[in-house]
Write a protein that holds these residues in place. Structure first.
Motif: not given
Length: 316
Positions: A126-148
């Motif tokens: 919520r905080e990062v996506s609302e920092a600008t008016d740009l369209p935002f893409m959520v990135y699910n990357w469990p291999r890199g962040v250990a959260v799926d």
């Protein structure tokens, strides 16, 4: 914001960040690589994602990659900037810079190492996506962040409902979970996932959904671009022909869990690009190591040759 606010679809390279032999940012190679992508007809590009070695760059370098990239593409295809960081404040600052530089959108994983809970994940996005008016893409990357993110029931749907979210890049290694994400959110936001194969073709043309794929480096662009264009046109025979060629390359380089067959994925990608004489390969930065073993280079050469490419001859 929703899927209708963007036209994002098809095949996008997650671009590597070129470095010179002395590990400096290679701006000329970056611009040349983006020009190559334009010639290949890619449908968009992700800069400073995982493949872009954002973790090995200073904030100033990340901003410079954004500036050079946006200028080089010059509006020919969408440019989304990765702003992943260890805090929401850092990511938001990078997002604001991307907006000022003229990017078309921003993307982020959850913070690496932190293992945020679902509630913390929502608060971060919520905080990062609302920092600008740009369209935002959520990135699910469990291999890199250990959260799926795909493994928490309902979380992808909650993320899709955030006001600025227009797309999800779902790089879970769990095919069924990715399909569940598409089922849950594809009518609201764009979904990029593991779609560059016959099963993905069935999803996209069978009415379930899915918009495209963003993969590391773009060496498969000559096959993936016409695959997605044929799929979008409903030409299943042509799409199957192209995706079989793409899969021969992809399966030869990348394991199902997104690890590399020969080395770290980014290291072997840059080695492959160098073997093909493509701009954008070059060196990797520590903690990654370059692929220099002649036997490994020969194996990568064999995969590229089997896939229909013509690698450069290696020095004896």
């Amino acid at each position: 914001m929703n899927r209708d606010d963007v036209t994002w679809s098809g095949y996008w390279p997650a671009a590597p960040t070129p470095f010179t032999a002395d590990l400096e940012l290679d701006e000329a190679a970056l611009a040349a690589m983006l020009q190559m992508y334009a010639g290949q007809g890619v449908h968009g590009v992700l800069l400073n994602g995982s493949t872009g070695e954002w973790f090995a760059q200073s904030p100033a370098e990340r901003r410079r990659v954004t500036e050079v990239g946006v200028e080089a593409v010059a509006g020919r295809y969408p440019v989304v900037i990765g702003v992943s960081a260890f805090t929401a404040a850092e990511a938001a600052e990078l997002a604001r810079h991307a907006a000022a530089a003229g990017a078309d959108g921003v993307l982020a994983t959850v913070p690496p190492y932190a293992h945020p809970s679902p509630a913390e994940t929502l608060a971060f996005y919520r905080e990062v996506s609302e920092a600008t008016d740009l369209p935002f893409m959520v990135y699910n990357w469990p291999r890199g962040v250990a959260v799926d993110l795909a493994q928490t029931p309902g979380l992808m749907s909650q993320l899709a409902d955030l006001p600025q979210v227009a797309a999800i890049k779902d790089s879970t290694g769990d095919w069924n979970a990715m399909v569940a994400t598409i089922e849950a959110v594809a009518e609201r936001v764009r979904v990029f996932g593991s779609l560059s194969h016959r099963r993905g073709l069935a999803l996209m043309t069978g009415g379930l959904g899915g918009d495209g794929a963003i993969d590391g480096g773009g060496i498969g662009a000559p096959y993936a671009v016409p695959f997605f264009e044929a799929a979008q046109a409903g030409d299943l025979k042509t799409a199957r022909t192209w995706v079989e060629r793409y899969q021969k390359l992809s399966a030869g380089m990348i394991a199902p869990d997104y690890s590399g067959r020969f080395a770290s994925p980014i290291s072997q990608l840059k080695a492959a690009m160098n073997l093909l004489g493509q701009p954008g390969g070059g060196a990797v930065r520590p903690p990654l190591l370059p692929v220099t073993d002649p036997e490994l280079l020969q194996q990568i050469t064999a995969v590229l040759t089997e896939a229909g490419f013509t690698p450069l001859a290696q020095e004896a």
